[in-house]
Design an enzyme around this catalytic site. Structure first.
Site, mmCIF file in Angstrom:
data_model
loop_
_atom_site.group_PDB
_atom_site.id
_atom_site.type_symbol
_atom_site.label_atom_id
_atom_site.label_comp_id
_atom_site.label_asym_id
_atom_site.label_seq_id
_atom_site.Cartn_x
_atom_site.Cartn_y
_atom_site.Cartn_z
ATOM 1 N N ALA A 179 -38.243 84.853 -82.997
ATOM 2 C CA ALA A 179 -38.928 84.155 -81.908
ATOM 3 C C ALA A 179 -39.381 85.152 -80.847
ATOM 4 C CB ALA A 179 -37.993 83.110 -81.301
ATOM 5 N N GLN A 204 -42.049 78.975 -90.579
ATOM 6 C CA GLN A 204 -40.701 78.438 -90.450
ATOM 7 C C GLN A 204 -40.658 77.259 -89.487
ATOM 8 O OE1 GLN A 204 -37.334 80.188 -88.228
ATOM 9 N NE2 GLN A 204 -36.333 80.411 -90.212
ATOM 10 N N CYS A 247 -30.321 78.945 -86.687
ATOM 11 C CA CYS A 247 -30.469 79.377 -85.291
ATOM 12 C C CYS A 247 -29.314 78.866 -84.423
ATOM 13 C CB CYS A 247 -31.808 78.873 -84.730
ATOM 14 S SG CYS A 247 -32.056 79.442 -83.043
ATOM 15 N N LYS A 256 -33.168 79.027 -94.523
ATOM 16 C CA LYS A 256 -32.493 80.186 -93.911
ATOM 17 C C LYS A 256 -31.318 79.667 -93.112
ATOM 18 C CE LYS A 256 -33.454 84.308 -91.086
ATOM 19 N NZ LYS A 256 -32.868 84.076 -89.766
ATOM 20 N N ARG A 258 -33.912 92.703 -86.457
ATOM 21 C CA ARG A 258 -34.034 93.597 -85.294
ATOM 22 C C ARG A 258 -34.359 95.035 -85.691
ATOM 23 N NH1 ARG A 258 -28.424 92.322 -83.024
ATOM 24 N NH2 ARG A 258 -28.178 92.200 -85.297
HETATM 25 C C1 LIG Z 1 -34.531 87.518 -80.387
HETATM 26 C C2 LIG Z 1 -34.252 86.899 -81.736
HETATM 27 C C3 LIG Z 1 -35.024 85.830 -82.159
HETATM 28 C C4 LIG Z 1 -34.801 85.246 -83.407
HETATM 29 N N1 LIG Z 1 -35.612 84.229 -83.826
HETATM 30 C C5 LIG Z 1 -35.404 83.677 -85.056
HETATM 31 C C6 LIG Z 1 -36.262 82.664 -85.557
HETATM 32 O O1 LIG Z 1 -37.258 82.266 -84.915
HETATM 33 N N2 LIG Z 1 -35.973 82.133 -86.779
HETATM 34 C C7 LIG Z 1 -34.903 82.564 -87.534
HETATM 35 O O2 LIG Z 1 -34.675 82.062 -88.631
HETATM 36 N N3 LIG Z 1 -34.090 83.541 -87.081
HETATM 37 C C8 LIG Z 1 -34.331 84.109 -85.889
HETATM 38 N N4 LIG Z 1 -33.536 85.140 -85.471
HETATM 39 C C9 LIG Z 1 -32.477 85.649 -86.376
HETATM 40 C C10 LIG Z 1 -33.001 86.784 -87.269
HETATM 41 O O3 LIG Z 1 -34.028 86.321 -88.115
HETATM 42 C C11 LIG Z 1 -31.855 87.374 -88.125
HETATM 43 O O4 LIG Z 1 -31.316 86.347 -88.913
HETATM 44 C C12 LIG Z 1 -30.755 87.978 -87.258
HETATM 45 O O5 LIG Z 1 -31.284 88.746 -86.208
HETATM 46 C C13 LIG Z 1 -29.793 88.840 -88.098
HETATM 47 O O6 LIG Z 1 -30.457 89.939 -88.666
HETATM 48 P P1 LIG Z 1 -30.333 91.444 -88.037
HETATM 49 O O7 LIG Z 1 -28.857 91.688 -87.839
HETATM 50 O O8 LIG Z 1 -30.942 92.311 -89.101
HETATM 51 O O9 LIG Z 1 -31.072 91.439 -86.749
HETATM 52 C C14 LIG Z 1 -33.755 85.734 -84.238
HETATM 53 C C15 LIG Z 1 -32.985 86.819 -83.805
HETATM 54 C C16 LIG Z 1 -33.228 87.406 -82.583
HETATM 55 C C17 LIG Z 1 -32.385 88.584 -82.154
#
Ligand SMILES: Cc1cc2nc3c(=O)[nH]c(=O)nc-3n(C[C@H](O)[C@H](O)[C@H](O)COP(=O)(O)O)c2cc1C
Length: 335
Positions: free
Chosen positions: A16, A68, A98, A138, A224
């Protein structure tokens, strides 16, 4: 059913406020094949909110793109899926992961899966019935101590019609911090017939390889790790690829800004770009004054000033530190 994702490729997660058209165009340049819009509220899409419709644009991003949805109301989800049927996406992903307070309050995302699993599964079934696209899910692990609740829920999601399942290996109350439970992702992968995509903690090429090795999944999802580092997709495909040189770094930022201007127009582009530009500069040894300049960026002139600073390269102290760690990396950065 043919595989949706070719094994071995990393998917870009929905994020997001980040995974908009210019961001997606940027990661495509470094080999990202599969990407998603950020989560889109089903109710807002159903009622045709202008801001939401903007988020649901493919734009000039021509690669494989999933949209999504997040929501719980079956009528909203149905209408949203019908609207998406007339759009140009490749899969419809349903967000059951989420943990954000505004999503939790509406009992959507992971809260829906945890507290009203039957409703979550009915929502998947409904999306599958209405959508012309493959519906994917997801979600997150539900417990750190016991794999069974997660396995049970994911098996039911598969029975409800999900074509792939992305699993973030952290529980709800950990948000995005702490250990990723590889073993639970692995158990879910073994229990399901559909592909399971591993997610969590892949902040570099090496960490991505660890996620894949430890979970046994054929694909993983980067989140990230790509913020400020679109080169992560190259790092995954070619473990020995050098980090971007200053020239490539600057060129990438220029192309990104050009796409931002095309997408948002000059009135908003510089302001919206600030957070991504700050992510670019983070941890790369650029002086604090440059970062301060980004926080107030609002014009082409200010952007050119920023680019001048970027072209000068990281601060000498940072390069000295790299020199002590290994001259090779420093030479690559300079070249
Ligand atoms: C700022 C932010 C916004 C996110 N927005 C979404 C989103 O819109 N939809 C979703 O399924 N996951 C969202 N996530 C989760 C990520 O897709 C992911 O599952 C999560 O960051 C874990 O992966 P990572 O450890 O590689 O960052 C968001 C994560 C962050 C940090």
């Amino acid at each position: 059913m043919p595989l949706i994702y070719e094994p071995g490729y990393a998917l870009m997660a929905p994020i997001a406020g980040h995974t908009d058209i210019p961001f997606r165009r940027m990661i495509r340049r470094f080999g990202c094949r599969y990407a998603f819009t950020e989560m889109i509220d089903a109710g807002s899409l159903a009622f045709g909110g202008i801001k939401t419709l903007r988020l649901a644009q493919r734009g000039n991003d021509s690669g494989f793109l999933g949209i999504q949805l997040v929501g719980s109301d079956l009528a909203h989800l149905t209408r949203a899926a019908e609207i998406i049927n007339d759009m140009d996406f490749d899969v419809l992903d349903f967000n059951l992961g989420c943990p954000a307070p505004k999503v939790e309050r509406k009992c959507e995302g992971i809260m829906l899966a945890l507290t009203h699993p039957d409703e979550a599964l009915r929502a998947i079934e409904r999306l599958c019935a209405v959508s012309r696209l493959p519906v994917t899910v997801k979600t997150r692990i539900q417990s750190e101590e016991d794999a069974r609740p997660t396995v049970e829920f994911c098996k039911r999601a598969e029975e409800a019609g999900a074509k792939t399942l992305t699993l973030h290996g952290r529980i709800m109350r950990r948000f995005y911090a702490g250990s990723v439970f590889f073993s639970i992702i692995s158990e879910v992968r073994e229990a399901l017939h559909i592909p399971v995509i591993a997610n969590g903690g892949a902040l570099s090429g090496d960490l991505y390889r660890e996620l894949i090795r430890e979970t046994g999944c054929a694909n993983g999802m980067i989140a990230r790790g790509a913020l400020g580092n679109p080169w992560i997709f190259r790092e995954i495909a070619e473990p020995d690829a050098p980090p971007p040189s200053v020239a490539e770094f600057a060129e990438t930022i220029r192309l990104y800004m050009a796409d931002m201007l095309e997408c948002y127009g000059p009135e908003f582009a510089f302001v919206v770009a600030r957070k991504t530009l700050l992510e670019f500069l983070k941890g790369r040894g650029y002086p604090g004054t440059l970062r301060a300049g980004v926080s107030t960026l609002n014009s082409q002139d200010a952007f050119e000033h920023l680019m001048d600073g970027i072209m000068q390269g990281p601060a000498p102290r940072y390069l000295e530190m790299l020199e002590n760690q290994g001259g090779d990396l420093m030479r690559k950065l300079r070249s």
